[in-house]
Motif scaffolding. Structure first.
Motif, PDB file in Angstrom:
ATOM      1  N   THR A 122     -41.206  66.271  45.676  1.00 44.45           N
ATOM      2  CA  THR A 122     -40.028  65.975  46.502  1.00 44.45           C
ATOM      3  C   THR A 122     -39.124  67.199  46.535  1.00 44.45           C
ATOM      4  O   THR A 122     -38.891  67.843  45.508  1.00 44.45           O
ATOM      5  CB  THR A 122     -39.250  64.770  45.934  1.00 44.45           C
ATOM      6  N   GLU A 123     -38.636  67.524  47.724  1.00 50.95           N
ATOM      7  CA  GLU A 123     -37.678  68.622  47.840  1.00 50.95           C
ATOM      8  C   GLU A 123     -36.314  68.128  47.375  1.00 50.95           C
ATOM      9  O   GLU A 123     -35.726  67.246  47.989  1.00 50.95           O
ATOM     10  CB  GLU A 123     -37.598  69.120  49.275  1.00 50.95           C
ATOM     11  N   ILE A 124     -35.842  68.698  46.289  1.00 49.84           N
ATOM     12  CA  ILE A 124     -34.566  68.287  45.699  1.00 49.84           C
ATOM     13  C   ILE A 124     -33.624  69.487  45.667  1.00 49.84           C
ATOM     14  O   ILE A 124     -33.934  70.518  45.071  1.00 49.84           O
ATOM     15  CB  ILE A 124     -34.759  67.734  44.276  1.00 49.84           C
ATOM     16  N   VAL A 125     -32.484  69.348  46.323  1.00 51.32           N
ATOM     17  CA  VAL A 125     -31.463  70.393  46.337  1.00 51.32           C
ATOM     18  C   VAL A 125     -30.172  69.777  45.816  1.00 51.32           C
ATOM     19  O   VAL A 125     -29.673  68.798  46.368  1.00 51.32           O
ATOM     20  CB  VAL A 125     -31.244  70.978  47.746  1.00 51.32           C
ATOM     21  N   TRP A 126     -29.669  70.347  44.733  1.00 57.19           N
ATOM     22  CA  TRP A 126     -28.441  69.842  44.112  1.00 57.19           C
ATOM     23  C   TRP A 126     -27.444  70.989  44.080  1.00 57.19           C
ATOM     24  O   TRP A 126     -27.677  72.012  43.438  1.00 57.19           O
ATOM     25  CB  TRP A 126     -28.747  69.342  42.717  1.00 57.19           C
ATOM     26  N   CYS A 127     -26.322  70.822  44.785  1.00 57.72           N
ATOM     27  CA  CYS A 127     -25.302  71.872  44.877  1.00 57.72           C
ATOM     28  C   CYS A 127     -23.984  71.370  44.308  1.00 57.72           C
ATOM     29  O   CYS A 127     -23.539  70.268  44.641  1.00 57.72           O
ATOM     30  CB  CYS A 127     -25.095  72.309  46.320  1.00 57.72           C
ATOM     31  N   ALA A 128     -23.376  72.177  43.461  1.00 56.34           N
ATOM     32  CA  ALA A 128     -22.077  71.850  42.870  1.00 56.34           C
ATOM     33  C   ALA A 128     -21.077  72.925  43.270  1.00 56.34           C
ATOM     34  O   ALA A 128     -21.295  74.113  43.029  1.00 56.34           O
ATOM     35  CB  ALA A 128     -22.196  71.763  41.354  1.00 56.34           C
ATOM     36  N   PHE A 129     -19.979  72.501  43.900  1.00 57.89           N
ATOM     37  CA  PHE A 129     -18.951  73.415  44.379  1.00 57.89           C
ATOM     38  C   PHE A 129     -17.614  73.051  43.745  1.00 57.89           C
ATOM     39  O   PHE A 129     -17.360  71.885  43.453  1.00 57.89           O
ATOM     40  CB  PHE A 129     -18.795  73.326  45.895  1.00 57.89           C
ATOM     41  N   GLY A 130     -16.747  74.029  43.579  1.00 59.70           N
ATOM     42  CA  GLY A 130     -15.406  73.693  43.138  1.00 59.70           C
ATOM     43  C   GLY A 130     -14.639  74.867  42.576  1.00 59.70           C
ATOM     44  O   GLY A 130     -15.184  75.938  42.316  1.00 59.70           O
ATOM     45  N   ASN A 131     -13.336  74.644  42.402  1.00 59.72           N
ATOM     46  CA  ASN A 131     -12.511  75.595  41.674  1.00 59.72           C
ATOM     47  C   ASN A 131     -12.792  75.398  40.189  1.00 59.72           C
ATOM     48  O   ASN A 131     -12.871  74.271  39.721  1.00 59.72           O
ATOM     49  CB  ASN A 131     -11.029  75.352  41.963  1.00 59.72           C
ATOM     50  N   PRO A 132     -12.925  76.465  39.428  1.00 63.68           N
ATOM     51  CA  PRO A 132     -13.291  76.350  38.010  1.00 63.68           C
ATOM     52  C   PRO A 132     -12.086  75.987  37.151  1.00 63.68           C
ATOM     53  O   PRO A 132     -11.568  76.810  36.383  1.00 63.68           O
ATOM     54  CB  PRO A 132     -13.827  77.750  37.688  1.00 63.68           C
ATOM     55  N   THR A 133     -11.646  74.760  37.256  1.00 60.95           N
ATOM     56  CA  THR A 133     -10.383  74.361  36.646  1.00 60.95           C
ATOM     57  C   THR A 133     -10.464  74.063  35.161  1.00 60.95           C
ATOM     58  O   THR A 133      -9.446  74.094  34.468  1.00 60.95           O
ATOM     59  CB  THR A 133      -9.824  73.121  37.360  1.00 60.95           C
ATOM     60  N   GLN A 134     -11.659  73.741  34.642  1.00 60.03           N
ATOM     61  CA  GLN A 134     -11.757  73.329  33.250  1.00 60.03           C
ATOM     62  C   GLN A 134     -12.844  74.116  32.523  1.00 60.03           C
ATOM     63  O   GLN A 134     -13.990  74.129  32.970  1.00 60.03           O
ATOM     64  CB  GLN A 134     -12.070  71.834  33.157  1.00 60.03           C
TER      65      GLN A 134
END
Length: 512
Positions: A206-218
Motif C-alpha cells: 500500500t502506498e502510505i504517505v504521512w506528512c507532519a507540518f507545524g511550527n516547532p513549538t514544543q
C-alpha cells in the motif's frame, strides 16, 4: 464542467501518469500564471514546496524498484510563519486523490477551529482550481469522488482527535491502494494519536504517505522526535520563513532586533527551530534570586493587592499572598493546609479587612468558586474572581508584545516582567515555584504554561505560592482613599483651643 469524451479520456491518462510524481502533477493540474485566477502571479509552487513534492515522489518510486519494498513515506516540516504550509497540504491532497482511485485521506490538526477555519478552506480553494475538479465533490469538512458507488471509499476527511476517540486513526487501512495522512500543527497533537496512527499504517503493498507540518513549538513529543530520535525514519526539514518567497522579510528583521536572533521567539516563529533545550523555563533562576535580595520601597499610595490560590488536592496548599507596588515581602504570605472553603473564605475576609486591601483576586476554578461565593456574601471589598483558563484580557496595544494562551499565562508573564525590579520573600519554596513551570507555544504561537498536572508527572510540586503571587497581577488596581493599607496616616486633628470661640467674635468697644 463536463469535457468531451476524447478530452476526458486524455485528461484521465495524463493525470494517471503522475501517480508517482506529485511535483509534475502540481505543475500540470493547476492554472499557474493564468489571468483571473489566484495563481495569476505564480509560475509554480514555492521552492521548498517543490522540493518536498519531489522528495515524496522519489521515495515512492524507490519502493517499486526491483528487490525493494514499498515502505511508508514519512515527511516532517518544521517552519516559521507564512511559508505556505496549507497550500502544500492542499496540493498533496489533490495529487493523492486525483492520481489513485479509492484513495483514503485523513487530515487532522491540533484543534477543530484550525481545521474548520484554516486548513480545510485552503484545501477547498485549491480543489476549485484543479483541472479535474469535476471528479470530486467538496463539502465543509470532506471531499469525495463524484463517481457513483465510490463516495465512501475514495475520499478525504478532516478529522478532529480526542484522547477518548481515536477510531478514525485506528481504521486507516486501504490494502493495495493509497493512504495519505496529514498532521497539521503537529506539535500540539498528543503522542497517543501518533501511536494509534502508526499502528494502523501497516498494510503491505500500500502506498502510505504521512506528512507532519507545524511550527516547532514544543521541544518534547513525537513531532520533536521526528527531527531527533526518529530522524532516520522521517525525512525532516526546517524551513526559515526568511528564505521563502513572498514572506514579510522586514517584519522578521524587526522581530530579530526586538527579541534577538537566537531567542525562542525567533526560533519558533521564524527560523523553524525548536526552543532551546534548557530554555523551557518560563522564569529564569537568576531573575528570581535577584528579587529575593533586592531592597525596594513601596509608595504609601501604591495599592495593596491580595492573591488567593485555592488548594484542589490533598497535597496542595492554599496561599494568600500580598503585594504593594514593587514590594511583595512587606506582609509574609499565608500558607494553609487542610482547610475547607468556608474556613479559607473567613481567613481571606479577615486579612483583607485587617490590612485594608484594595484588590482581592481569588482563583475561582474548581473548589475556588466556593471561596469566591462566600467572600461575596461577606462583602469583601475589591473582590475579583479569576479563571486561570479564561481569556488573556489585560489591555496590550503593542503589536510586537508576547501573546498568551490564557489568563494564567498572562498573569505569569506580567509577574515575570515585574520580577526584574520587584522584591519577593526570601523563600526557597517560592523560588522553586517561580522557576519550575515550563512554557510552550500553541498552534497560534501564543505562550502557554505547563499544567500543574504535568509538573507533578515530572516530579515537581504544584506551584501554589507562585500562582498566588501571580494572581496579584490579574488586573491593574488603582490606588484608592484606602490605598495606604494599615500604614495609612490618621486624619490630622487640630489642637484644642478653649478660647477659639471667643477669638472668632468681633470686639465692639461701643457695644453695651
Amino acid at each position: 464542467m463536463k469535457l468531451p469524451a476524447n478530452l476526458e479520456q486524455q485528461l484521465v491518462e495524463d493525470i494517471g501518469s503522475f501517480s508517482l510524481d506529485p511535483l509534475a502533477f502540481v505543475l500540470y493540474a493547476f492554472p499557474w500564471g493564468c489571468e483571473g485566477t489566484d495563481l495569476a502571479d505564480a509560475t509554480g509552487p514555492r521552492e521548498w514546496q517543490a522540493d518536498t513534492l519531489r522528495s515524496i515522489g522519489e521515495r515512492l518510486r524507490k519502493g517499486y524498484q526491483p528487490k525493494e519494498v514499498l515502505m511508508p513515506v514519512l515527511q516532517s516540516i518544521a517552519s516559521g510563519h507564512g511559508i505556505g504550509k496549507s497550500a502544500l497540504v492542499s496540493m498533496l491532497v489533490a495529487w493523492a486523490m486525483a492520481t489513485c482511485p479509492d484513495t483514503k485521506v485523513v487530515i487532522t490538526a491540533n484543534t477543530e477551529p484550525q481545521l474548520r477555519t484554516k486548513t480545510f478552506p485552503e484545501i477547498s480553494k485549491w480543489f476549485r482550481l484543479l483541472i479535474c475538479s469535476h471528479w470530486f465533490k467538496v463539502h465543509g469538512m470532506s471531499i469525495h469522488s463524484s463517481m457513483p458507488g465510490h463516495e465512501k471509499t475514495w475520499r478525504a476527511d478532516a478529522v478532529t482527535w480526542s484522547e477518548t476517540n481515536l477510531e478514525a486513526f485506528a481504521g486507516l487501512h486501504n490494502i493495495g491502494r493509497r493512504i495519505l495522512l496529514i498532521f497539521d500543527e503537529a506539535s500540539g497533537i498528543i503522542d497517543r494519536v501518533w501511536e494509534v496512527a502508526e499502528g494502523a499504517l501497516t498494510d503491505e503493498g500500500t502506498e502510505i504517505v504521512w506528512c507532519a507540518f507545524g511550527n516547532p513549538t514544543q521541544p518534547t513529543g513525537r513531532f520533536f522526535e521526528c527531527f531527533n530520535r526518529q530522524r532516520t525514519r522521517w525525512q525532516g526539514r526546517h524551513i526559515d520563513s526568511r528564505t521563502v518567497e513572498g514572506t514579510n522579510k522586514r517584519l522578521f528583521d524587526e522581530w530579530s532586533e526586538t527579541y534577538g536572533e537566537d531567542s525562542d521567539f525567533m526560533r519558533v516563529r521564524v527560523r523553524g527551530l525548536f526552543p532551546k533545550s534548557g530554555s523551557m523555563q518560563f522564569i529564569g533562576t537568576e531573575v528570581v534570586r535577584e528579587a529575593r535580595t533586592r531592597e525596594v520601597n513601596a509608595l504609601l499610595t501604591d495599592a495593596l493587592v491580595m492573591g488567593v490560590d485555592v488548594a484542589r488536592y490533598g497535597d496542595d496548599q492554599s496561599v494568600i499572598f500580598f503585594r504593594k507596588g514593587r514590594d511583595a515581602r512587606l506582609i509574609p504570605p499565608i500558607i494553609l493546609r487542610g482547610v475547607d472553603t468556608m474556613t479559607l473564605a473567613a481567613r481571606v475576609a479577615d486579612e483583607a479587612q485587617r490590612y485594608g486591601a484594595d484588590g482581592v483576586f481569588i482563583d475561582g476554578g474548581g473548589v475556588g468558586a466556593g471561596v469566591v461565593d462566600r467572600c461575596r456574601q461577606m462583602n469583601v471589598r475589591g473582590l475579583v474572581e479569576v479563571q486561570f483558563g479564561g481569556k488573556a484580557d489585560r489591555a496590550n496595544y503593542d503589536v510586537h508584545a508576547e501573546r498568551y494562551r490564557n489568563k494564567r499565562a498572562e498573569m505569569w508573564g506580567t509577574m515575570r516582567a515585574w520580577l526584574k525590579t520587584g522584591a519577593i520573600p526570601d523563600l526557597d519554596d517560592l523560588e522553586t515555584d517561580l522557576t519550575g513551570p515550563w512554557y510552550f507555544f500553541d498552534e497560534s504561537n501564543q505562550i502557554k504554561l505547563e499544567r500543574k498536572e504535568d509538573m507533578k508527572k515530572r516530579g515537581m510540586a504544584s506551584p501554589d505560592i507562585g500562582d498566588a503571587l501571580a494572581l496579584t497581577f490579574a488586573y491593574p488596581v488603582m490606588p484608592t482613599a484606602n490605598a495606604r493599607g494599615p500604614w495609612r496616616q490618621p486624619a490630622r486633628q487640630e489642637a484644642y483651643d478653649p478660647w477659639a470661640a471667643l477669638k472668632q467674635q468681633t470686639y465692639d468697644p461701643w457695644a453695651d
